[in-house]
Design an enzyme around this catalytic site. Structure first.
Site, PDB file in Angstrom:
ATOM      1  N   GLU A 137       1.005  -1.059  -0.041  1.00  0.00           N
ATOM      2  CA  GLU A 137       0.025  -0.065  -0.009  1.00  0.00           C
ATOM      3  C   GLU A 137       0.879   1.125  -0.011  1.00  0.00           C
ATOM      4  OE1 GLU A 137      -3.092   0.116  -0.601  1.00  0.00           O
ATOM      5  OE2 GLU A 137      -3.506  -1.972  -0.596  1.00  0.00           O
TER       6      GLU A 137
ATOM      7  N   CYS B  13      -2.316   9.027   3.503  1.00  0.00           N
ATOM      8  CA  CYS B  13      -2.477   8.536   2.341  1.00  0.00           C
ATOM      9  C   CYS B  13      -3.779   8.630   1.626  1.00  0.00           C
ATOM     10  CB  CYS B  13      -2.108   6.913   2.148  1.00  0.00           C
ATOM     11  SG  CYS B  13      -3.245   6.107   3.261  1.00  0.00           S
TER      12      CYS B  13
HETATM   13  P1  TAP Z   1       8.567   4.925   4.218  1.00  0.00           P
HETATM   14  O1  TAP Z   1       9.787   5.777   4.170  1.00  0.00           O
HETATM   15  O2  TAP Z   1       8.375   3.975   3.034  1.00  0.00           O
HETATM   16  O3  TAP Z   1       8.677   3.817   5.376  1.00  0.00           O
HETATM   17  C1  TAP Z   1       7.606   2.629   5.587  1.00  0.00           C
HETATM   18  C2  TAP Z   1       8.319   1.696   6.472  1.00  0.00           C
HETATM   19  O4  TAP Z   1       9.236   0.919   5.634  1.00  0.00           O
HETATM   20  C3  TAP Z   1       9.031   2.162   7.686  1.00  0.00           C
HETATM   21  O5  TAP Z   1       8.911   1.242   8.577  1.00  0.00           O
HETATM   22  C4  TAP Z   1      10.585   2.311   7.040  1.00  0.00           C
HETATM   23  O6  TAP Z   1      11.427   2.039   8.228  1.00  0.00           O
HETATM   24  C5  TAP Z   1      10.519   0.878   6.191  1.00  0.00           C
HETATM   25  N1  TAP Z   1      11.548   0.993   5.312  1.00  0.00           N
HETATM   26  C6  TAP Z   1      12.215   1.759   4.728  1.00  0.00           C
HETATM   27  N2  TAP Z   1      13.079   1.512   3.933  1.00  0.00           N
HETATM   28  C7  TAP Z   1      13.016   0.160   4.040  1.00  0.00           C
HETATM   29  C8  TAP Z   1      13.706  -0.843   3.142  1.00  0.00           C
HETATM   30  N3  TAP Z   1      14.741  -0.550   2.255  1.00  0.00           N
HETATM   31  N4  TAP Z   1      13.297  -2.341   3.249  1.00  0.00           N
HETATM   32  C9  TAP Z   1      12.331  -2.685   4.069  1.00  0.00           C
HETATM   33  N5  TAP Z   1      11.861  -1.385   4.867  1.00  0.00           N
HETATM   34  C10 TAP Z   1      12.078  -0.209   4.811  1.00  0.00           C
HETATM   35  O7  TAP Z   1       7.358   5.554   4.464  1.00  0.00           O
HETATM   36  P2  TAP Z   1       6.949   6.410   5.467  1.00  0.00           P
HETATM   37  O8  TAP Z   1       7.632   7.769   5.379  1.00  0.00           O
HETATM   38  O9  TAP Z   1       7.048   5.583   6.807  1.00  0.00           O
HETATM   39  O10 TAP Z   1       5.316   6.821   5.147  1.00  0.00           O
HETATM   40  C11 TAP Z   1       4.668   7.546   4.398  1.00  0.00           C
HETATM   41  C12 TAP Z   1       4.444   6.918   2.938  1.00  0.00           C
HETATM   42  O11 TAP Z   1       3.572   5.851   3.484  1.00  0.00           O
HETATM   43  C13 TAP Z   1       3.663   7.922   2.134  1.00  0.00           C
HETATM   44  O12 TAP Z   1       4.189   7.477   0.828  1.00  0.00           O
HETATM   45  C14 TAP Z   1       2.390   7.400   2.387  1.00  0.00           C
HETATM   46  O13 TAP Z   1       1.491   7.441   1.120  1.00  0.00           O
HETATM   47  C15 TAP Z   1       2.415   6.090   2.415  1.00  0.00           C
HETATM   48  N6  TAP Z   1       1.340   5.412   3.265  1.00  0.00           N
HETATM   49  C16 TAP Z   1       0.414   4.829   2.488  1.00  0.00           C
HETATM   50  C17 TAP Z   1      -0.763   4.210   2.954  1.00  0.00           C
HETATM   51  C18 TAP Z   1      -1.732   3.359   2.026  1.00  0.00           C
HETATM   52  S1  TAP Z   1      -2.788   2.646   2.885  1.00  0.00           S
HETATM   53  N7  TAP Z   1      -1.626   3.374   0.880  1.00  0.00           N
HETATM   54  C19 TAP Z   1      -1.336   4.631   4.320  1.00  0.00           C
HETATM   55  C20 TAP Z   1      -0.274   5.263   5.223  1.00  0.00           C
HETATM   56  C21 TAP Z   1       0.986   5.735   4.266  1.00  0.00           C
HETATM   57  P3  TAP Z   1      11.939   3.455   9.116  1.00  0.00           P
HETATM   58  O14 TAP Z   1      11.262   4.685   8.365  1.00  0.00           O
HETATM   59  O15 TAP Z   1      12.106   3.048  10.298  1.00  0.00           O
HETATM   60  O16 TAP Z   1      13.394   3.582   8.274  1.00  0.00           O
END
Ligand code: TAP
Length: 482
Positions: free
Chosen positions: A248, A282
């Site tokens: 997602e 999101c």
């Molecule tokens: P990301 O930076 O992608 O991080 C999401 C998760 O993935 C965190 O736990 C992060 O860990 C981890 N992660 C980062 N690099 C990784 C890798 N190489 N391998 C495995 N895991 C890794 O996103 P965010 O900044 O936390 O959240 C914002 C994003 O989420 C936005 O794009 C938003 O649209 C999206 N989002 C989507 C939805 C739905 S349902 N579509 C809902 C909520 C949010 P760390 O941060 O601890 O490094």
């Protein structure tokens, strides 16, 4: 909170290889705590214990599984005020939203508690004589859950609850920005009568522990919510091992406001949808696609409602917009404000960094006009309290602009015309459609997810979740007699 800083691995709270500080974005002088960072060998311990525990859990009676999920959900709902405050302190959303998120997270557990008992399958006669066929779902095994910071408790819960309900073990890697909420939920799960190692919390950075988890051949399914770029990396890692996965990702949700819209409904939906949770949703409406004949009136009303929003400390009574979740997010928001101006948008109100009594990552919510759908601010996900009005001549142009995006999570329309609403519902290229409602705000008993670059793989939530968390087995049974 006890065990504040530790990971939960193989049924024990264990110290990490290092730790990080968790800072309150509403007041950077407030250090919430230090949180352990798991090593790769600790991750291996978690994966090995999960393998053993999962077999025991899958063989546990359904009523016991149901009772465990129900107890988790009930405790979360009962403690939503306390845990919601903790969530808001570390993430920055207003405390009412934090409490609401924890309560909703509890509802995911009670909903999936009921799903445990709603077992079903198919039977059929074979095309060969005296053979019967039984088709049933079995657990995947060990599920890796990687979750974001913006809904730290709800997103994790809508993955953990079905994973456990359908008989799987869980390894959870929460976002490093919101570890306190992860520890709080883990404490509740750790008190339950479950096999040691069934549920594991491995905190650490995404690029180290998250990546190792996604690459592990000991994982049988991955559920990820986060950014598009990280989602693609996870897809690559999963494909190498042929691990089942679900993503997602990002969004660029349009809210169309038609000439026949009820203006009060339109302004309330656009204000809440664009700026709720500081735009860090999101499902946020970052593109307001507005009919030319009501454009000026809408902008005037939106300017009033946006300027009236009270920005402040997430824990203070009356705050409507909290800070950005981190310095990095605030910097990104301000960069997008500068870009919007460079690209030719006019700032109607907001968009500046705010200095309040507490040192924090505050910014005024911004309303922009004069933009078009080709601008980067209208194509890239901002995750900021920024909404850009795009003026359109008619419904056909509105639909075309709404669909002209590489994302497809939610689309909304405000109209009093049933025929337009129906046409929009059928033709919007998104996984969710909202009519006369904000783009944000979904239920827990029905599927949630998007199209195009917003999602990949099976849907989450409701009964649809079983597509990721189970695998189908078809058995042929002969009585042995010809
Ligand atoms: P990301 O930076 O992608 O991080 C999401 C998760 O993935 C965190 O736990 C992060 O860990 C981890 N992660 C980062 N690099 C990784 C890798 N190489 N391998 C495995 N895991 C890794 O996103 P965010 O900044 O936390 O959240 C914002 C994003 O989420 C936005 O794009 C938003 O649209 C999206 N989002 C989507 C939805 C739905 S349902 N579509 C809902 C909520 C949010 P760390 O941060 O601890 O490094």
């Amino acid at each position: 909170m006890s065990n504040l800083s530790n990971n939960y691995i193989a049924g024990d709270w264990v110290k990490g290889a290092s730790s990080i500080s968790n800072i309150n974005p509403s007041n950077t002088n407030d250090v919430i705590g230090e949180f352990a960072q798991a090593s790769n060998s600790q991750l291996e311990d978690a994966l090995n214990s999960a393998q053993v525990a999962q077999r025991q859990w899958a063989a546990t009676g359904l009523e016991q599984r149901q009772a465990v999920l129900m107890k988790i959900g009930e405790e979360m709902m009962a403690r939503s005020a306390e845990l919601g405050e903790l969530l808001s302190r570390e993430e920055g959303k207003p405390v009412a939203e934090g409490k609401g998120e924890v309560y909703r997270a509890g509802q995911f557990f009670t909903y999936y508690a009921a799903e445990v008992l709603r077992q079903g399958g198919d039977t059929a006669d074979s095309v060969r004589p005296n053979i019967e066929i039984d088709v049933r779902r079995e657990p995947m095994g060990t599920v890796a859950i990687i979750s974001p910071w913006n809904f730290p408790t709800a997103t994790a819960s809508w993955k953990i609850a079905p994973a456990l309900a359908f008989g799987n073990a869980v390894i959870w890697k929460p976002a490093n920005l919101t570890p306190a909420s992860a520890v709080a939920l883990t404490e509740i799960i750790s008190k339950q009568d479950i096999p040691k190692g069934l549920f594991n919390l491995v905190m650490g950075s995404g690029s180290s522990i998250g990546q190792s988890l996604a690459e592990s051949p000991k994982v049988h399914a991955i559920s990820f919510t986060g950014s598009y770029d990280v989602g693609r990396q996870i897809a690559g890692a999963a494909a190498k091992n042929l691990t089942k996965f679900q993503l997602e990702l990002g969004s660029k949700n349009p809210l169309v406001v038609m000439d026949d819209a009820d203006m009060d409904v339109a302004v309330a939906a656009a204000t809440g949808g664009a700026f709720g949770s500081t735009g860090q949703k999101c499902t946020a409406s970052s593109r307001l696609v507005v009919h030319a004949s009501i454009h000026d009136e809408f902008v005037e009303r939106m300017s009033q409602s946006t300027s009236a929003l009270k920005v402040g400390d997430a824990l203070q009574e009356g705050t409507q917009i909290g800070p950005a979740a981190s310095q990095q997010q605030l910097d990104s928001n301000l960069k997008y404000m500068a870009l919007a101006k460079e690209e030719g948008c006019e700032v109607v109100c907001g968009g500046n960094k705010l200095e309040l009594d507490n040192p924090g990552f505050y910014m005024q919510p911004a309303l922009l006009i004069g933009g078009n759908n080709s601008m980067r601010v209208n194509r890239e996900e901002l995750f900021a309290p920024m909404a850009c009005v795009i003026k359109v001549a008619d419904y056909e142009e509105a639909l075309s602009v709404a669909n002209d995006t590489e994302f497809g999570l939610v689309s909304g329309i405000i109209t009093q015309s049933l025929s337009r609403a129906s046409h929009f519902r059928r033709n919007a290229e998104s996984g969710c459609v909202m009519v006369n409602l904000p783009t944000a705000g979904t239920d827990y008993h029905v599927p949630f997810g998007g199209r195009k670059n917003s999602s990949f793989g099976p849907r989450e939530q409701g009964t649809y979740a079983k597509e990721l968390y189970t695998q189908v087995k078809t058995s042929y049974i002969s009585s042995g007699n010809p």
